[in-house]
Design a protein around this motif. Structure first.
Motif, PDB file in Angstrom:
ATOM      1  N   VAL A  33      14.237  -5.534   3.646  1.00 15.23           N
ATOM      2  CA  VAL A  33      13.762  -6.344   4.772  1.00 15.23           C
ATOM      3  C   VAL A  33      12.737  -7.370   4.296  1.00 15.23           C
ATOM      4  O   VAL A  33      12.765  -8.531   4.718  1.00 15.23           O
ATOM      5  N   THR A  34      11.842  -6.961   3.421  1.00 13.08           N
ATOM      6  CA  THR A  34      10.854  -7.900   2.889  1.00 13.08           C
ATOM      7  C   THR A  34      11.542  -9.047   2.162  1.00 13.08           C
ATOM      8  O   THR A  34      11.187 -10.217   2.348  1.00 13.08           O
ATOM      9  N   ALA A  35      12.537  -8.746   1.353  1.00 17.17           N
ATOM     10  CA  ALA A  35      13.291  -9.795   0.653  1.00 17.17           C
ATOM     11  C   ALA A  35      13.989 -10.713   1.646  1.00 17.17           C
ATOM     12  O   ALA A  35      14.006 -11.936   1.466  1.00 17.17           O
ATOM     13  N   LEU A  41      11.689 -17.117   5.309  1.00 19.80           N
ATOM     14  CA  LEU A  41      10.448 -17.879   5.331  1.00 19.80           C
ATOM     15  C   LEU A  41      10.371 -18.918   4.218  1.00 19.80           C
ATOM     16  O   LEU A  41       9.536 -19.809   4.252  1.00 19.80           O
ATOM     17  N   GLN A  42      11.225 -18.780   3.222  1.00 22.58           N
ATOM     18  CA  GLN A  42      11.266 -19.668   2.062  1.00 22.58           C
ATOM     19  C   GLN A  42       9.959 -19.636   1.271  1.00 22.58           C
ATOM     20  O   GLN A  42       9.515 -20.650   0.726  1.00 22.58           O
ATOM     21  N   LEU A  81       8.959 -14.717  13.029  1.00 19.10           N
ATOM     22  CA  LEU A  81       8.843 -15.317  11.695  1.00 19.10           C
ATOM     23  C   LEU A  81       8.772 -16.848  11.711  1.00 19.10           C
ATOM     24  O   LEU A  81       8.125 -17.448  10.848  1.00 19.10           O
ATOM     25  N   SER A  82       9.431 -17.475  12.648  1.00 19.60           N
ATOM     26  CA  SER A  82       9.590 -18.939  12.638  1.00 19.60           C
ATOM     27  C   SER A  82       8.300 -19.737  12.465  1.00 19.60           C
ATOM     28  O   SER A  82       8.293 -20.707  11.703  1.00 19.60           O
ATOM     29  N   PRO A  83       7.203 -19.385  13.122  1.00 21.16           N
ATOM     30  CA  PRO A  83       5.973 -20.189  12.939  1.00 21.16           C
ATOM     31  C   PRO A  83       5.442 -20.174  11.500  1.00 21.16           C
ATOM     32  O   PRO A  83       4.644 -21.039  11.134  1.00 21.16           O
ATOM     33  N   TYR A  84       5.873 -19.225  10.703  1.00 22.76           N
ATOM     34  CA  TYR A  84       5.366 -19.086   9.334  1.00 22.76           C
ATOM     35  C   TYR A  84       6.348 -19.586   8.288  1.00 22.76           C
ATOM     36  O   TYR A  84       6.082 -19.473   7.093  1.00 22.76           O
TER      37      TYR A  84
END
Length: 89
Positions: A33-35, A41-42, A81-84
């Motif tokens: 999940v982290t990957a 997030l790139q 996640l999108s804002p980051y």
């Protein structure tokens, strides 16, 4: 596995799991999940991550733990996640 952004204990608490039988699976899911989140997030995640990103990781770990037949990732994960996300043009 000491470098997990979300600990096995945190995942067990979130999933309400007692005992140690599921710990290897949870460690694997946290890594995957982290990957996935880093890919979305790139950017690489450091040890200090914003709370919404941590929540997204927990939600996605729970999703993969509970839905083992390949159902779609919940949209809330990407909403968190999108804002980051690092935008590269």
């Amino acid at each position: 596995m000491d470098n997990l952004l979300v600990t096995i204990a945190e995942a067990k608490e979130y999933l309400r799991i007692d005992g140690e039988e599921e710990e290897p699976l949870l460690a694997s899911l946290i890594s995957v999940v982290t990957a996935h989140c880093e890919d979305y997030l790139q950017t690489a995640l450091s040890t200090e991550i914003p709370l919404p990103v941590k929540q997204a990781i927990l939600i996605l770990v729970a999703h993969f733990y509970e839905q083992r037949i390949g159902e779609a990732i919940p949209k809330v994960v990407y909403t968190l996640l999108s804002p980051y996300r690092a935008h590269q043009w």
